[in-house]
Design an enzyme around this catalytic site. Structure first.
Site, short mmCIF file in Angstrom:
data_model
loop_
_atom_site.label_atom_id
_atom_site.label_comp_id
_atom_site.label_asym_id
_atom_site.label_seq_id
_atom_site.Cartn_x
_atom_site.Cartn_y
_atom_site.Cartn_z
N ASN A 46 0.81 -1.22 0.00
CA ASN A 46 0.00 0.00 0.00
C ASN A 46 0.84 1.27 0.00
OD1 ASN A 46 0.25 -1.35 2.74
ND2 ASN A 46 -0.11 0.77 3.35
N GLY A 48 5.30 2.97 0.12
CA GLY A 48 6.75 2.76 0.15
C GLY A 48 7.27 1.90 -0.99
N ARG A 69 -2.45 -4.50 4.87
CA ARG A 69 -3.14 -4.99 6.07
C ARG A 69 -4.40 -4.16 6.37
NH1 ARG A 69 1.07 -3.75 10.99
NH2 ARG A 69 1.84 -1.76 10.18
N ASP A 94 -2.57 -9.34 6.43
CA ASP A 94 -1.65 -9.00 7.52
C ASP A 94 -0.81 -10.25 7.73
OD1 ASP A 94 -0.41 -8.70 10.01
OD2 ASP A 94 -2.04 -7.47 10.80
N SER A 173 17.93 -6.74 4.08
CA SER A 173 18.72 -5.51 4.30
C SER A 173 20.18 -5.89 4.53
CB SER A 173 18.20 -4.78 5.53
OG SER A 173 19.11 -3.77 5.90
N TYR A 233 16.10 -5.17 14.31
CA TYR A 233 15.83 -5.18 12.87
C TYR A 233 16.91 -5.98 12.13
CZ TYR A 233 15.03 -3.16 8.21
OH TYR A 233 14.77 -2.98 6.87
N LYS A 237 16.42 -9.32 9.82
CA LYS A 237 16.76 -9.40 8.40
C LYS A 237 17.84 -10.45 8.14
CE LYS A 237 13.92 -6.34 6.60
NZ LYS A 237 12.81 -6.74 5.76
N VAL A 270 16.34 4.15 1.92
CA VAL A 270 15.29 4.67 1.05
C VAL A 270 14.41 5.70 1.74
CG1 VAL A 270 13.54 3.93 -0.60
CG2 VAL A 270 15.24 2.28 0.19
N THR A 272 11.41 6.57 2.74
CA THR A 272 10.05 6.08 2.98
C THR A 272 9.71 6.41 4.44
OG1 THR A 272 10.81 3.93 3.77
CG2 THR A 272 10.32 4.09 1.42
#
Ligand code: NDP
Length: 314
Positions: A46, A48, A69, A94, A173, A233, A237, A270, A272
């Protein structure tokens, strides 16, 4: 800026220029294996990078299922692409909700029969700049690793057999690189086990992320030898990338015609919502390697990690 940093920046800018040139080259008829009948699902599409991946895939003439979601946000995002004349459908999803995943799979089976491409893009990160809070560590690991993995597992049975093979592209990432120079797990033995395909297993990946979460709960994670930047994070990743390799290996003995190629990539830093609109590249550029991997006609590439259309080490 130091000489080395300056050179790296120049190299990256040169590569991005090369890519913007490559993007202007149309795919040849030989490369173009897809059609309007080719179905691509993008999670977290939806906004980014996910929205951009959906837009670019639809722009290449595929049918894209934009998932979101939030249903109404998804419908609005899909409308933007539909008004551009693209074949875009929309469904709520989701990746943390197993019932919604099942409902989505049922809908896919009924309406399309199956899917050719899955782009696992949905993800979260709650840190910005130099922050390194683990307040939401569980949610980060649950979403980025377990959510992605559960979604892939649910999708594999509906991925359509084809001569060119189905494709899974996971948005990972570089922060989660196992053997990067910076930001890596300190324990060389664990790194080796996660790197070596002979010792890599789903159980080992799960155990690694669980051990991190346990240390967060016990408030001892800071001395646990985990990556230093965006720790939760990065661990999530790292798990996504390791799972990509493992899955590619597990799927590699499928017979011709039933192949599924699985790769992951780092979109770069990025602009976003995730970075608070910081970052040095646009979602449009960030989507490029994901779209390129999804459409690759070279059928030997699987279990690899890419950035800017080039393979990098895990
Ligand atoms: P955004 O925050 O803009 O978008 C994230 C998307 O994921 C949103 O659509 C969000 O939905 C969705 N999402 C989050 N949780 C779930 C969930 N449980 N189920 C379904 N969808 C969910 O971030 P980006 O576009 O920047 O990030 C996209 C991907 O790229 C992520 O995987 C991210 O980790 C990765 N990435 C991003 C980098 C960057 O610099 N931005 C760098 C490296 C990797 P909603 O709108 O409802 O919140």
């Amino acid at each position: 800026m130091s000489g080395k940093k300056e050179r790296n920046k120049e190299r990256r800018e040169k590569r991005l220029q090369e890519i913007s040139l490559l993007r202007t080259l149309p795919y040849s008829d030989r490369q173009r294996w897809w059609s309007k009948e080719t179905i691509a699902v993008v999670t977290g599409a939806n906004r980014g990078i996910g929205f951009e991946i959906a837009r670019q895939l639809a722009g290449h003439g595929l049918t894209v299922i934009l998932t979101s979601r939030d249903t109404s946000v998804g419908i609005e995002a899909a409308k933007v692409l539909q008004e551009m004349g693209f074949n875009v459908d929309v469904h709520q999803l989701d990746i943390l909700d197993s019932e919604l995943i099942s409902a989505f799979i049922d809908w896919i089976k009924q309406k399309y029969g199956g899917v050719d491409i899955l782009v696992s893009n949905a993800g979260v990160n709650y840190n910005l700049g130099y922050d390194n809070s683990v307040e939401f560590a569980r949610r980060v690991i649950e979403t980025n690793y377990y959510g992605t993995k559960n979604m892939i597992k649910a999708m594999i049975p509906v991925m359509r057999p084809s001569a060119v093979g189905a494709r899974i592209v996971n948005v990972s990432s570089r922060l989660g690189r196992l053997n990067g120079r910076r930001n890596r797990i300190q324990d060389a033995n664990l790194r080796e086990k996660l790197t070596n395909l002979e010792t890599l297993s789903e159980e080992l990946i799960d155990r690694t992320v669980s051990s991190f979460l346990q240390q967060v709960e016990d408030e001892i994670w800071q001395s646990g030898g985990w990556p230093q930047t965006f720790t939760d994070y990065s661990v999530s990743k790292l798990a996504v990338s390791a799972y990509t390799r493992l899955l590619a290996k597990e799927l590699s003995d499928r017979p011709q015609g039933e192949k599924i190629y699985v790769n992951c990539y780092c979109p770069g830093w990025v602009k976003t919502a995730m970075t608070g609109w910081q970052g040095n590249i646009s979602p449009e550029v960030a989507a490029d390697t994901g779209v390129w991997l999804a459409l690759l006609s070279d059928q030997t590439i699987t279990g690899k990690f890419f950035a800017e259309r080039r393979e990098i080490n895990f």
